[in-house]
Design a protein around this motif. Structure first.
Motif, PDB file in Angstrom:
ATOM      1  N   SER A  42       0.807  -1.217   0.000  1.00  0.00           N
ATOM      2  CA  SER A  42       0.000   0.000   0.000  1.00  0.00           C
ATOM      3  C   SER A  42       0.845   1.274   0.000  1.00  0.00           C
ATOM      4  O   SER A  42       0.921   1.973  -1.012  1.00  0.00           O
ATOM      5  CB  SER A  42      -0.959  -0.004   1.201  1.00  0.00           C
ATOM      6  OG  SER A  42      -0.243  -0.194   2.418  1.00  0.00           O
ATOM      7  N   TYR A  72       6.732   1.133  -0.220  1.00  0.00           N
ATOM      8  CA  TYR A  72       7.291   0.468  -1.402  1.00  0.00           C
ATOM      9  C   TYR A  72       8.653  -0.148  -1.085  1.00  0.00           C
ATOM     10  O   TYR A  72       9.532   0.507  -0.538  1.00  0.00           O
ATOM     11  CB  TYR A  72       7.430   1.481  -2.532  1.00  0.00           C
ATOM     12  CG  TYR A  72       8.034   0.935  -3.796  1.00  0.00           C
ATOM     13  CD1 TYR A  72       7.560  -0.236  -4.370  1.00  0.00           C
ATOM     14  CD2 TYR A  72       9.077   1.614  -4.436  1.00  0.00           C
ATOM     15  CE1 TYR A  72       8.105  -0.735  -5.552  1.00  0.00           C
ATOM     16  CE2 TYR A  72       9.626   1.130  -5.614  1.00  0.00           C
ATOM     17  CZ  TYR A  72       9.144  -0.052  -6.161  1.00  0.00           C
ATOM     18  OH  TYR A  72       9.695  -0.553  -7.316  1.00  0.00           O
ATOM     19  N   SER A  84       5.217  -7.743  -3.848  1.00  0.00           N
ATOM     20  CA  SER A  84       3.862  -7.202  -3.965  1.00  0.00           C
ATOM     21  C   SER A  84       3.282  -7.516  -5.334  1.00  0.00           C
ATOM     22  O   SER A  84       3.944  -7.326  -6.364  1.00  0.00           O
ATOM     23  CB  SER A  84       3.866  -5.696  -3.749  1.00  0.00           C
ATOM     24  OG  SER A  84       2.555  -5.179  -3.907  1.00  0.00           O
ATOM     25  N   PHE A 114       3.690   0.072  -7.995  1.00  0.00           N
ATOM     26  CA  PHE A 114       3.770   1.364  -7.318  1.00  0.00           C
ATOM     27  C   PHE A 114       4.231   2.415  -8.319  1.00  0.00           C
ATOM     28  O   PHE A 114       4.976   2.106  -9.257  1.00  0.00           O
ATOM     29  CB  PHE A 114       4.775   1.314  -6.166  1.00  0.00           C
ATOM     30  CG  PHE A 114       4.281   0.634  -4.914  1.00  0.00           C
ATOM     31  CD1 PHE A 114       4.072   1.364  -3.757  1.00  0.00           C
ATOM     32  CD2 PHE A 114       4.054  -0.736  -4.884  1.00  0.00           C
ATOM     33  CE1 PHE A 114       3.636   0.740  -2.586  1.00  0.00           C
ATOM     34  CE2 PHE A 114       3.627  -1.370  -3.735  1.00  0.00           C
ATOM     35  CZ  PHE A 114       3.409  -0.627  -2.584  1.00  0.00           C
ATOM     36  N   GLN A 151       5.808   7.092  -3.436  1.00  0.00           N
ATOM     37  CA  GLN A 151       5.336   5.913  -4.145  1.00  0.00           C
ATOM     38  C   GLN A 151       4.105   5.331  -3.437  1.00  0.00           C
ATOM     39  O   GLN A 151       4.128   5.071  -2.240  1.00  0.00           O
ATOM     40  CB  GLN A 151       6.445   4.854  -4.178  1.00  0.00           C
ATOM     41  CG  GLN A 151       7.706   5.282  -4.897  1.00  0.00           C
ATOM     42  CD  GLN A 151       7.718   4.858  -6.352  1.00  0.00           C
ATOM     43  OE1 GLN A 151       6.782   4.227  -6.842  1.00  0.00           O
ATOM     44  NE2 GLN A 151       8.785   5.200  -7.062  1.00  0.00           N
ATOM     45  N   VAL A 152       3.036   5.130  -4.210  1.00  0.00           N
ATOM     46  CA  VAL A 152       1.805   4.567  -3.674  1.00  0.00           C
ATOM     47  C   VAL A 152       1.364   3.423  -4.581  1.00  0.00           C
ATOM     48  O   VAL A 152       1.493   3.490  -5.806  1.00  0.00           O
ATOM     49  CB  VAL A 152       0.684   5.623  -3.568  1.00  0.00           C
ATOM     50  CG1 VAL A 152      -0.602   5.000  -3.011  1.00  0.00           C
ATOM     51  CG2 VAL A 152       1.125   6.787  -2.690  1.00  0.00           C
ATOM     52  N   SER A 153       0.814   2.380  -3.967  1.00  0.00           N
ATOM     53  CA  SER A 153       0.341   1.219  -4.705  1.00  0.00           C
ATOM     54  C   SER A 153      -0.868   1.554  -5.556  1.00  0.00           C
ATOM     55  O   SER A 153      -1.671   2.429  -5.218  1.00  0.00           O
ATOM     56  CB  SER A 153      -0.016   0.105  -3.714  1.00  0.00           C
ATOM     57  OG  SER A 153      -0.814  -0.882  -4.314  1.00  0.00           O
ATOM     58  N   GLU A 154      -1.021   0.803  -6.644  1.00  0.00           N
ATOM     59  CA  GLU A 154      -2.185   0.963  -7.501  1.00  0.00           C
ATOM     60  C   GLU A 154      -3.479   0.551  -6.799  1.00  0.00           C
ATOM     61  O   GLU A 154      -4.568   0.776  -7.324  1.00  0.00           O
ATOM     62  CB  GLU A 154      -2.006   0.166  -8.780  1.00  0.00           C
ATOM     63  CG  GLU A 154      -1.844  -1.339  -8.583  1.00  0.00           C
ATOM     64  CD  GLU A 154      -1.575  -2.063  -9.898  1.00  0.00           C
ATOM     65  OE1 GLU A 154      -2.021  -1.581 -10.952  1.00  0.00           O
ATOM     66  OE2 GLU A 154      -0.902  -3.113  -9.857  1.00  0.00           O
TER      67      GLU A 154
END
Length: 468
Positions: free
Chosen positions: A66, A69, A99, A103, A112-115
């Motif tokens: 989430s 990263y 993961s 990201f 950096q953020v997850s899709e």
């Protein structure tokens, strides 16, 4: 002839008018002197936050999927963890699991953020992401109690109760602490209990986690049998009987709280129905919170209720994302579970943040997001599609009053197992939240069973590095 205090209060204009006058005079004296007096809640110093919304993701969302990263984890997918796992683990795990989600950087901060969180990612420049959280309990029950009350083994007052006790209320017609659709599992009511604090500071639950949020209502908030004048007469008679009983029985905190609750329930009739009436909001607002979509409508409704409560002066509002399956607890089916969970909360959370910001409420409202712990970077279950509980290192984020924006604070190791830099314990988180609310966690105490208790027990330090 000696006159007892109780007799004096009883015979001096029924006592209660004098008490009310004394309270008003005391409040004026406190305001002038700046010194906190027992029974007169006030901040220890100027507060940056007046209220808080806690978005609780029950079950433990995965931080490395989430907001934390880990490129090395991606490179070493399916390899053995190159260092020792904790001595105490909830269950056996295998090799590393990269993961399943991509990201990418967002905003001016480039975080950096997850899709999984495309909508919240658009708000990343408003977030203070703490990547170095750690706790002490790998089991849901103990960890939930810890994040809510500061203790994983004893019954203690919840964070919301401490804040209500320390600051009082901004709106006498609504509870100071409301929990929307709380889970009844893993501690249940203990997670919003006032414990040994006065019972009037307990959380008021609206609905439960296993029911749709459109059923989150206060029962009997409207009286269809009696008009308001008749209700007032009925309540006055009942209260006088209760007070007469107190005169003979002596102090009884439960009865005193019940007397206060009856008065609050009477006053709530004028304001609670309006607070819960989401039909008065515009279609654009419903859309922003995702209430127009089957996937997001349930949590979106909770988030919109939270905004309506805080703008009406409720000090502490908790919004819980959970169900009968403990929601974010993906020991298996990680891909399916986390994708479904994130889809349900992502747009409503972003809608809440933007709505608070547009209304100027984010300036003095603190928003807190997170679960009771994180997940392991090592794989659990068949098909390499699960993660176990991990209290050794995980992520929570804040937004709003008094915290730096567009930053990541602290770090876990290169795989995300242990907090290693600028570590933030749950006691530190609580100390920092109280600080933002204008409360010194060392001074906010309550004597019980012969000793002084506080939310942070005998630990905790304010995390100065995230404060503006």
């Amino acid at each position: 002839m000696a006159v007892s205090r109780r007799h004096l209060l009883k015979t001096t204009s029924a006592g209660f008018g004098s008490l009310a006058l004394a309270s008003l005079l005391a409040d004026q004296g406190v305001a002038a002197s700046g010194v906190a007096m027992p029974g007169n809640p006030m901040p220890h110093f100027p507060a940056k936050a007046k209220r808080i919304i806690f978005l609780f993701m029950k079950g433990g969302p995965s931080h490395m999927d989430s907001f934390d990263y880990k490129p090395q984890l991606q490179k070493d997918d399916d390899k053995p963890l190159p260092f020792d796992k904790p001595r105490v683990q909830f269950a056996p795990t295998g090799n590393l699991l990269g993961s399943p989600w991509k990201f990418r950087p967002y905003g001016e901060s480039g975080i950096q953020v997850s899709e999984l969180f495309p909508h919240v990612a658009q708000c990343v420049d408003d977030l203070c992401i703490i990547n170095s959280m750690h706790g002490s309990n790998p089991a849901h029950g103990g960890a939930c109690m810890k994040i809510h009350t500061g203790s994983d083994v004893f019954l203690r007052p919840s964070m919301g109760s401490w804040i209500s006790y320390g600051l009082g209320t901004e709106n006498e017609n609504l509870p100071g602490f409301i929990t929307i659709c709380p889970t009844l599992a893993h501690g249940g009511t203990k997670n919003w209990s006032s414990a040994f604090l006065p019972a009037s500071h307990s959380g008021t639950p609206l609905g439960i986690a296993s029911q749709p949020s459109d059923q989150a209502r206060v029962k009997h908030v409207q009286n269809t049998r009696l008009d308001r004048t008749s209700q007032r007469l009925q309540l006055d008679l009942m209260q006088s009987l209760n007070r007469d009983f107190l005169e003979t029985s002596g102090p009884d905190s439960s009865l005193e709280a019940r007397i206060k609750s009856f008065e609050l329930a009477f006053r709530m009739q004028s304001e609670m129905p309006d607070a819960l009436d989401l039909a008065t909001e515009t279609a654009a607002t419903h859309q922003a919170y995702g209430i127009d979509s089957k996937v997001t409508e349930d949590f979106g409704r909770q988030c919109l209720m939270a905004r309506r409560f805080v703008e009406r002066g409720v000090r502490f509002v908790q919004v819980t994302h959970s169900n009968t399956e403990v929601q974010w607890d993906q020991h298996g089916n990680l891909r399916k579970g986390h994708e479904q969970n994130a889809a349900e909360v992502d747009k409503p959370i972003a809608g809440l943040l933007q709505d608070l910001k547009n209304r100027g409420l984010l300036e003095d409202t603190l928003v807190l997001w997170g679960g009771e712990f994180g997940r392991t970077p090592t794989c659990q279950g068949s098909g390499r599609d699960g993660r176990d509980h991990n209290p050794e290192g995980f992520t929570m984020w804040m937004a709003g009053a008094g915290v730096k924006t567009g930053i990541q604070y602290g770090e876990t190791d290169e795989y995300g197992y242990y907090a290693v830099k600028d570590k933030v314990h749950i006691h530190d988180l609580h100390a920092t939240i109280l600080h933002l609310m204008g409360l010194d966690h060392l001074k906010l105490t309550y004597q019980h069973a012969g000793r002084d208790f506080r939310l942070t027990d005998v630990a905790g330090k304010v995390v100065q590095g995230i404060l503006t």
